[in-house]
Design a protein around this motif. Sequence first.
Motif, PDB file in Angstrom:
ATOM      1  N   ILE A 352       0.854  -1.189   0.000  1.00 25.80           N
ATOM      2  CA  ILE A 352       0.000   0.000   0.000  1.00 25.80           C
ATOM      3  C   ILE A 352       0.891   1.240   0.000  1.00 25.80           C
ATOM      4  CG2 ILE A 352      -1.683   1.321   1.371  1.00 25.80           C
ATOM      5  CD1 ILE A 352      -2.490  -1.722   2.325  1.00 25.80           C
ATOM      6  N   ARG A 353       0.539   2.180  -0.863  1.00 31.95           N
ATOM      7  CA  ARG A 353       1.273   3.446  -0.916  1.00 31.95           C
ATOM      8  C   ARG A 353       0.305   4.568  -0.577  1.00 31.95           C
ATOM      9  NH1 ARG A 353       2.592   6.798  -5.215  1.00 31.95           N
ATOM     10  NH2 ARG A 353       1.726   5.273  -6.675  1.00 31.95           N
ATOM     11  N   ALA A 364       3.269   5.987  12.751  1.00 34.88           N
ATOM     12  CA  ALA A 364       2.752   5.145  13.839  1.00 34.88           C
ATOM     13  C   ALA A 364       1.226   5.093  13.806  1.00 34.88           C
ATOM     14  CB  ALA A 364       3.222   5.675  15.190  1.00 34.88           C
ATOM     15  N   GLU A 365       0.620   6.207  13.457  1.00 35.72           N
ATOM     16  CA  GLU A 365      -0.843   6.259  13.413  1.00 35.72           C
ATOM     17  C   GLU A 365      -1.379   5.332  12.324  1.00 35.72           C
ATOM     18  OE1 GLU A 365      -2.284  10.275  13.374  1.00 35.72           O
ATOM     19  OE2 GLU A 365      -4.345   9.647  12.944  1.00 35.72           O
ATOM     20  N   VAL A 366      -0.740   5.393  11.147  1.00 36.92           N
ATOM     21  CA  VAL A 366      -1.146   4.522  10.043  1.00 36.92           C
ATOM     22  C   VAL A 366      -0.976   3.056  10.447  1.00 36.92           C
ATOM     23  CG1 VAL A 366      -0.506   3.755   7.719  1.00 36.92           C
ATOM     24  CG2 VAL A 366      -0.727   6.207   8.206  1.00 36.92           C
ATOM     25  N   ALA A 367       0.173   2.737  11.029  1.00 37.84           N
ATOM     26  CA  ALA A 367       0.423   1.359  11.458  1.00 37.84           C
ATOM     27  C   ALA A 367      -0.623   0.913  12.467  1.00 37.84           C
ATOM     28  CB  ALA A 367       1.832   1.243  12.047  1.00 37.84           C
ATOM     29  N   GLY A 368      -1.015   1.851  13.327  1.00 40.38           N
ATOM     30  CA  GLY A 368      -2.016   1.535  14.343  1.00 40.38           C
ATOM     31  C   GLY A 368      -3.353   1.149  13.749  1.00 40.38           C
ATOM     32  N   VAL A 369      -3.735   1.817  12.663  1.00 35.62           N
ATOM     33  CA  VAL A 369      -5.011   1.499  12.000  1.00 35.62           C
ATOM     34  C   VAL A 369      -5.003   0.040  11.530  1.00 35.62           C
ATOM     35  CG1 VAL A 369      -6.432   1.979   9.970  1.00 35.62           C
ATOM     36  CG2 VAL A 369      -5.527   3.875  11.346  1.00 35.62           C
ATOM     37  N   PHE A 370      -3.898  -0.364  10.885  1.00 40.24           N
ATOM     38  CA  PHE A 370      -3.812  -1.754  10.410  1.00 40.24           C
ATOM     39  C   PHE A 370      -3.855  -2.735  11.581  1.00 40.24           C
ATOM     40  CE2 PHE A 370      -2.481   0.447   6.612  1.00 40.24           C
ATOM     41  CZ  PHE A 370      -3.036  -0.335   5.609  1.00 40.24           C
ATOM     42  N   GLY A 371      -3.131  -2.394  12.624  1.00 39.56           N
ATOM     43  CA  GLY A 371      -3.093  -3.276  13.794  1.00 39.56           C
ATOM     44  C   GLY A 371      -4.484  -3.484  14.386  1.00 39.56           C
ATOM     45  N   ARG A 372      -5.249  -2.388  14.530  1.00 37.68           N
ATOM     46  CA  ARG A 372      -6.593  -2.501  15.105  1.00 37.68           C
ATOM     47  C   ARG A 372      -7.515  -3.325  14.219  1.00 37.68           C
ATOM     48  NH1 ARG A 372      -5.618   2.767  16.281  1.00 37.68           N
ATOM     49  NH2 ARG A 372      -6.910   3.599  14.597  1.00 37.68           N
ATOM     50  N   SER A 408      -9.156  -1.314   6.912  1.00 33.92           N
ATOM     51  CA  SER A 408      -8.099  -0.360   7.266  1.00 33.92           C
ATOM     52  C   SER A 408      -8.086   0.816   6.304  1.00 33.92           C
ATOM     53  CB  SER A 408      -6.724  -1.044   7.223  1.00 33.92           C
ATOM     54  OG  SER A 408      -6.661  -2.073   8.181  1.00 33.92           O
ATOM     55  N   LEU A 409      -8.206   0.531   5.006  1.00 32.96           N
ATOM     56  CA  LEU A 409      -8.164   1.612   4.017  1.00 32.96           C
ATOM     57  C   LEU A 409      -9.367   2.534   4.192  1.00 32.96           C
ATOM     58  CD1 LEU A 409      -6.869  -0.245   0.815  1.00 32.96           C
ATOM     59  CD2 LEU A 409      -5.559   1.013   2.536  1.00 32.96           C
ATOM     60  N   ASP A 410     -10.532   1.958   4.507  1.00 36.49           N
ATOM     61  CA  ASP A 410     -11.715   2.789   4.768  1.00 36.49           C
ATOM     62  C   ASP A 410     -11.467   3.717   5.952  1.00 36.49           C
ATOM     63  OD1 ASP A 410     -13.176   1.789   2.683  1.00 36.49           O
ATOM     64  OD2 ASP A 410     -14.268   0.308   3.894  1.00 36.49           O
TER      65      ASP A 410
END
Lengths: 444, 444
Positions: A352-353, A364-372, A408-410
């Motif tokens: 994903i780009r 970190a915020e982006v990574a957090g979205v995927f993690g959740r 996550s993308l949503d």
Amino acid sequence: MRTVNIGIVGIGTVGGGFVRLLQLHHDDYVRSYGVDLRIARACALDPARAEELGVSDVFTTDWRDVTGDPDVDIVIELIGGMHPAVDIFEDAFAHGKHVVSANKAMLSGEMGRLAGIAHANGVQLRCEAAVGGGIPIVEALEHALAGNSILTIAGIVNGTTNYMLTRMEREGLSFDEVLAQAQSLGYAEADPTADVDGLDAAAKAAILATIGFNTRVTRDDISLVEGIRGVSLEDVRVAAELGYRIKLLAIARRTSSGLDVRVHPAMIPVEHMLASVDGVYNAVYVVGDAVGETMLYGAGAGSYPTASAVMGDVLELATPIAHDRVPLPEAEPFPRVEPIRPAESLHDRYYIRLTVADEPGILAEVAGVFGRNGTSLQQVRQHGGSQGSTVQIVLVTHRTLERDVRASLDELRGTAGVAAIDSMIRVEDTQAWKRDAIEASSRV
Amino acid sequence: MRTVNIGIVGIGTVGGGFVRLLQLHHDDYVRSYGVDLRIARACALDPARAEELGVSDVFTTDWRDVTGDPDVDIVIELIGGMHPAVDIFEDAFAHGKHVVSANKAMLSGEMGRLAGIAHANGVQLRCEAAVGGGIPIVEALEHALAGNSILTIAGIVNGTTNYMLTRMEREGLSFDEVLAQAQSLGYAEADPTADVDGLDAAAKAAILATIGFNTRVTRDDISLVEGIRGVSLEDVRVAAELGYRIKLLAIARRTSSGLDVRVHPAMIPVEHMLASVDGVYNAVYVVGDAVGETMLYGAGAGSYPTASAVMGDVLELATPIAHDRVPLPEAEPFPRVEPIRPAESLHDRYYIRLTVADEPGILAEVAGVFGRNGTSLQQVRQHGGSQGSTVQIVLVTHRTLERDVRASLDELRGTAGVAAIDSMIRVEDTQAWKRDAIEASSRV
């Protein structure tokens, strides 16, 4: 030995190649196979083309003159499209004639039904030329590999898009630049939709899945069809940095939760055999439980390569006919035995780009979205330098569910600081394809 | 649908794989192809093996119990070697039974004669498993590509030597080191002659040429058979510097002066599809006048890949039998129609590595010898530093006659200052293979 009479409908690029190939090799086929092929009928709209090919004496503009001719043993349908192609099949079968065709678009919807009619009439439907041009993939799946349970089919089956991706990669051209050049060279149509939006590849995926899995998969069963319009030069470059190449793949896999059939651009490791398939070439990679990994490579389109496949089918039918045998009729077609797995249940890896605000903590915020959303990341990194107030992030996930990535993308779309989701490309786990084979082989 | 009875002779690695594959997929074949296969007879020397495979009830130690069994439809010969394999073929044919075999060594000499007996008895001889293991190359040449005039076949058809060359290249191991390791891993035999001296590849070259060119080529017709014993780690390294990889190729080409059939290590450009074929994998590259370039890739040996090919042949025969049809008999075999071109008439490029005295003028002297013998050089260069009183020279010729190169090497052997001719490896002009296809295609 009796003469075998061919009725051909469509004498354009492929049909003309067939006529010329037969003229060149007629005597070779007599000598090598004891098969005397004759064009008994040739149907097209333009008599000048028939003149050019030397088939004026058997020319007609009415396809019913071909399917209804009592002398014709084998009908070749090379006009493409839905009608009258499908009517030609039905009428030829009704008259007890075998049909050879390259019509992937029509067959991807109608193959099962037409095979049933062929079976009922004691004749064959052959379509080697419908997938991969001259590559003998249909025959291989139907015959030499018939002893296998096929596990995975992954094919580069659209030469136009492969040519475009190859030039983007090699010459740093954008999608629009390379499309314009492909159009001017005749590699892409004026309306490139069927190629660049993956529709042609989807038709071939349906045919490959139908034959490979002895089931019935139509074009409409394939819910995940993405072309290469969304692949930017930037993605091609980042893929190379990550050790991947981007290919438009037609994938069909047998999984414990049903058939996984899809078409989309995919990142595959540069070391994989499919990654070396460049330009207009096609290749189909097949994993069978006994044979393991195989790949068939060659010209996926073009007048003579496609005519080669048509001629192979014709000779296969003509050999028994020439020796006063009746070719075995089409096997009874199978209903679908396995469900098609929905695309959102796909378990894959994802590249994903994103364009995000150039602020501390955003990564970190982006990574957090995927993690959740249940997705763990294999890598996240800033890509390139700051572009004013924004910066690009590239991330690659571990294997995860497509529905979780979509969630996550949503969520990211509604996140302050995320300016754009630039691209999402699936990263195929080619080692898993291979492991399947080895595990299956050790089981047998 | 009637049961099709198999009689199998040889239940070792491949035969055992076949039995297990049938046990695993019997019901799939019934469902998918309407074919009910039964092992009616299994012949081997060791009853314990039959026990292990669950075929004790049909076990015999006398192959005549198999070939003479009136219930048996198809005989599978998997014992290899000359006798009694050839007797099994003859007796099975005399009893009206089809034969499926993987016996490349025997078939490379006897295929034409045995095909004639099969033809006379109205049965088939099938040998997909004899070349390239599970790769469907025999079927492709016989059927899907049958419409082509085949121009070039170039195959990596021996997995043992390809494994060895791959490890030499990747890990910098010497021939002796990698042979010892291949033997300990079971990839090479205790007596590795058949593999490393090119004899196995030559048998496969004879079979490929026979099928691809509809002619008769036996193992003994191939005068140029070189294995990889003469390939040193140094050559592998220099090849990489020059942009090549070294592969043991089985080559069969149609030329204006006859068939060019040979087996030897060859340098091929790293970009060529064959160069990416690593480890124990096999691949066969085929150029047909209509289809252009194609390549089939896969596992060239092993229990289940080879059993996959045997099963493909069995299903091909069993499908008509199960539906109360008689399979088309073997076609009448052809006498040789084209002469085999002698190896000394080969027109190729040559890589030569020499050890010469470290003296001024020696390089010019060596170049002069080639020039006087009609060979022009594409490059000559010193390789590495001085080794005391000697130095190494590497040269690559333009296309030239093999006999002229041999004459040069003979002259160099008598030249003061030339300490040793370390190696001579042919450099294949893969662009010429491709040009043939394009020219032929534009002609049709």
